[in-house]
Design a protein around this motif. Structure first.
Motif, mmCIF file in Angstrom:
data_model
loop_
_atom_site.group_PDB
_atom_site.id
_atom_site.type_symbol
_atom_site.label_atom_id
_atom_site.label_comp_id
_atom_site.label_asym_id
_atom_site.label_seq_id
_atom_site.Cartn_x
_atom_site.Cartn_y
_atom_site.Cartn_z
ATOM 1 N N LEU A 3 0.822 -1.212 0.000
ATOM 2 C CA LEU A 3 0.000 0.000 0.000
ATOM 3 C C LEU A 3 0.858 1.265 0.000
ATOM 4 O O LEU A 3 0.587 2.211 -0.735
ATOM 5 N N ARG A 4 1.902 1.281 0.800
ATOM 6 C CA ARG A 4 2.780 2.470 0.847
ATOM 7 C C ARG A 4 3.432 2.720 -0.514
ATOM 8 O O ARG A 4 3.547 3.857 -0.946
ATOM 9 N N ARG A 6 2.238 1.795 -3.426
ATOM 10 C CA ARG A 6 1.201 2.272 -4.340
ATOM 11 C C ARG A 6 0.936 3.767 -4.131
ATOM 12 O O ARG A 6 0.749 4.507 -5.097
ATOM 13 N N LEU A 7 0.931 4.200 -2.873
ATOM 14 C CA LEU A 7 0.722 5.622 -2.577
ATOM 15 C C LEU A 7 1.861 6.465 -3.143
ATOM 16 O O LEU A 7 1.621 7.509 -3.756
ATOM 17 N N ALA A 10 1.573 6.729 -6.834
ATOM 18 C CA ALA A 10 0.475 7.629 -7.200
ATOM 19 C C ALA A 10 0.886 9.084 -7.033
ATOM 20 O O ALA A 10 0.508 9.943 -7.845
ATOM 21 N N LEU A 26 -3.188 13.107 -1.998
ATOM 22 C CA LEU A 26 -2.220 12.039 -1.768
ATOM 23 C C LEU A 26 -1.158 12.453 -0.758
ATOM 24 O O LEU A 26 -0.752 11.649 0.090
ATOM 25 N N THR A 30 -0.286 10.597 2.809
ATOM 26 C CA THR A 30 1.057 10.165 3.213
ATOM 27 C C THR A 30 1.508 10.881 4.478
ATOM 28 O O THR A 30 2.171 10.288 5.330
ATOM 29 N N GLU A 49 -0.220 -2.667 7.540
ATOM 30 C CA GLU A 49 -1.217 -2.442 6.490
ATOM 31 C C GLU A 49 -2.607 -2.197 7.079
ATOM 32 O O GLU A 49 -3.315 -1.304 6.636
ATOM 33 N N LEU A 56 -7.147 5.234 6.582
ATOM 34 C CA LEU A 56 -7.800 5.675 5.346
ATOM 35 C C LEU A 56 -9.321 5.654 5.495
ATOM 36 O O LEU A 56 -10.006 6.567 5.036
ATOM 37 N N GLU A 91 -9.493 4.826 -3.793
ATOM 38 C CA GLU A 91 -8.683 4.049 -4.734
ATOM 39 C C GLU A 91 -7.742 3.098 -4.008
ATOM 40 O O GLU A 91 -7.327 2.084 -4.567
ATOM 41 N N PHE A 92 -7.396 3.422 -2.766
ATOM 42 C CA PHE A 92 -6.419 2.636 -2.022
ATOM 43 C C PHE A 92 -7.060 1.728 -0.984
ATOM 44 O O PHE A 92 -6.365 0.968 -0.322
#
Length: 150
Positions: A3-4, A6-7, A10, A26, A30, A49, A56, A91-92
């Motif tokens: 996940l991190r 992917r962030l 992005a 975003l 973060t 996670e 989130l 999205e995440f």
């Protein structure tokens, strides 16, 4: 991909595409994760996670409440901003469990926890949170658990 990662990817894509609103959201996400990591360091813990997914989910819920307030206050531009942030954050998050799947998950958690009355609701919630963090609105799930136990 984690996940991190992917962030971070992005964020880079939003920078390259010059998507200012998306990039702002975003970066906010973060930043919130880094804040949580700093707080966890002081407690000797680690942010996993599931912790990030819970964070989130909380951020989405906050924005939904803000959007409702802006809609009630006739502030459509601020409501739209909140809704855009929700879309980016979603999205995440994993796909939400709803309908029959939600009922089945609750029934399985009640059985796993050996719950027989409303007093056992905490144990059922613990089972659900362990398996479905970020995939359910636990505020709404509480009423469904009460209906099954009551």
């Amino acid at each position: 991909m984690e996940l991190r990662e992917r962030l971070q990817a992005a964020v880079k894509e939003a920078m390259k595409a010059k998507q200012a609103e998306r990039l702002s959201t975003l970066r906010m996400v973060t930043s919130a994760i880094k804040d949580r990591e700093i707080a966890a360091r002081g407690e000797g813990g680690e942010v996993g996670e599931n912790d990030i997914l819970a964070l989130l989910g909380k951020m989405v819920k906050q924005r939904q409440e803000s959007a409702k307030a802006y809609a009630a206050g006739a502030r459509p531009e601020l409501e739209a901003k909140e809704l855009n942030e929700i879309a980016v954050i979603n999205e995440f998050l994993p796909q939400q469990v709803t309908g029959a799947d939600l009922e089945a998950a609750i029934a399985a958690a009640v059985a796993e926890a050996g719950a027989s009355s409303i007093k056992d609701m905490g144990r059922v919630m613990a089972v659900l949170k362990a398996k479905y963090t970020g995939m359910m609105d636990f505020g709404a799930v509480g009423a469904l658990i009460k209906a099954q136990l009551g």
